[in-house]
Design an enzyme around this catalytic site. Structure first.
Site, PDB file in Angstrom:
ATOM      1  N   GLU A  38      10.005  -7.976   2.189  1.00 59.95           N
ATOM      2  CA  GLU A  38      11.328  -8.609   2.105  1.00 59.95           C
ATOM      3  C   GLU A  38      12.185  -8.344   3.332  1.00 59.95           C
ATOM      4  OE1 GLU A  38      11.802  -4.811  -0.497  1.00 59.95           O
ATOM      5  OE2 GLU A  38      10.198  -6.065   0.293  1.00 59.95           O
TER       6      GLU A  38
ATOM      7  N   GLY B  93       9.837  -4.943  -4.795  1.00 60.18           N
ATOM      8  CA  GLY B  93      10.201  -4.256  -6.031  1.00 60.18           C
ATOM      9  C   GLY B  93       9.004  -3.624  -6.713  1.00 60.18           C
TER      10      GLY B  93
ATOM     11  N   ALA C 270      10.110  -8.925  -6.733  1.00 64.09           N
ATOM     12  CA  ALA C 270      11.080  -9.858  -7.319  1.00 64.09           C
ATOM     13  C   ALA C 270      10.899 -11.244  -6.715  1.00 64.09           C
ATOM     14  CB  ALA C 270      12.501  -9.361  -7.064  1.00 64.09           C
TER      15      ALA C 270
ATOM     16  N   GLU D 285       8.571  -0.373  -5.049  1.00 62.71           N
ATOM     17  CA  GLU D 285       9.644   0.513  -5.512  1.00 62.71           C
ATOM     18  C   GLU D 285       9.373   1.018  -6.927  1.00 62.71           C
ATOM     19  OE1 GLU D 285      13.707  -0.632  -3.568  1.00 62.71           O
ATOM     20  OE2 GLU D 285      12.721  -2.484  -4.228  1.00 62.71           O
TER      21      GLU D 285
END
Length: 180
Positions: A103, A80, A31, A83
């Site tokens: 992150e 992300g 992201a 993930e």
């Protein structure tokens, strides 16, 4: 866009498998971290919550999809992106692939289910190490840790994807690639 395209593929009766691939040098670079920083500075935590809830739902739906969902990882899968890869039923990676959760270096945790999915695959100790440190998991370790179904040279990537789709090879597969 990912959610919209995924739900289209999931609803299409002609599609029996879904391949999620990146475009460019990364599978998915994650992201926009600046979005989170800006929302935190603006004390607009509700915006982060809305984004996170939507992402969690899409990734949960990918994980629970009755159709086979394969991650075609060629390059970086960060935050992300890692993930998303972990939500897929299989991960086929090239030798130039790596995964990580950078992150955490700015105080943001993997909020789209990565903490749970990585723990299920690696156990609590290793999952903590990779999440807390933000250390990258290179292609060799993706294979050794059984995070990737198969890790191959770039020139063997298509064949490896075909093997990962073998359960649905006689039927249509839809690739979700090149999304913004």
């Amino acid at each position: 866009q990912l959610g919209e395209r995924f739900y289209e593929a999931e609803a299409n009766a002609d599609v029996r498998a879904i391949v999620i691939a990146g475009a460019g040098k990364a599978f998915v670079a994650g992201a926009d971290v600046q979005f989170f920083v800006d929302q935190i500075r603006a004390e607009a935590l509700n915006e982060i919550q809305v984004f996170t809830e939507h992402g969690q739902k899409v990734f949960r739906d990918i994980e629970k999809c009755e159709k086979r969902v394969v991650c075609a990882m060629d390059g970086l899968a960060l935050g992300g992106g890692a993930e998303l890869a972990l939500a897929c039923h299989a991960i086929v990676a090239t030798h130039r692939s790596s995964m990580g959760f950078p992150e955490t270096g700015i105080g943001i945790y993997p909020g789209l289910g990565g903490t749970q999915r990585l723990t299920r695959r690696l156990g609590l100790g290793l999952a903590r190490f990779y999440i807390y440190t933000g250390a990258f998991i290179g292609a060799r370790d993706l294979e050794k840790l059984c995070l990737a179904t198969e890790v191959v040279p770039v020139e063997e990537f298509e064949g490896a994807l075909a093997r990962a789709l073998e359960n649905s090879s006689k039927q249509t597969a839809l690739a979700l690639d090149g999304l913004d």
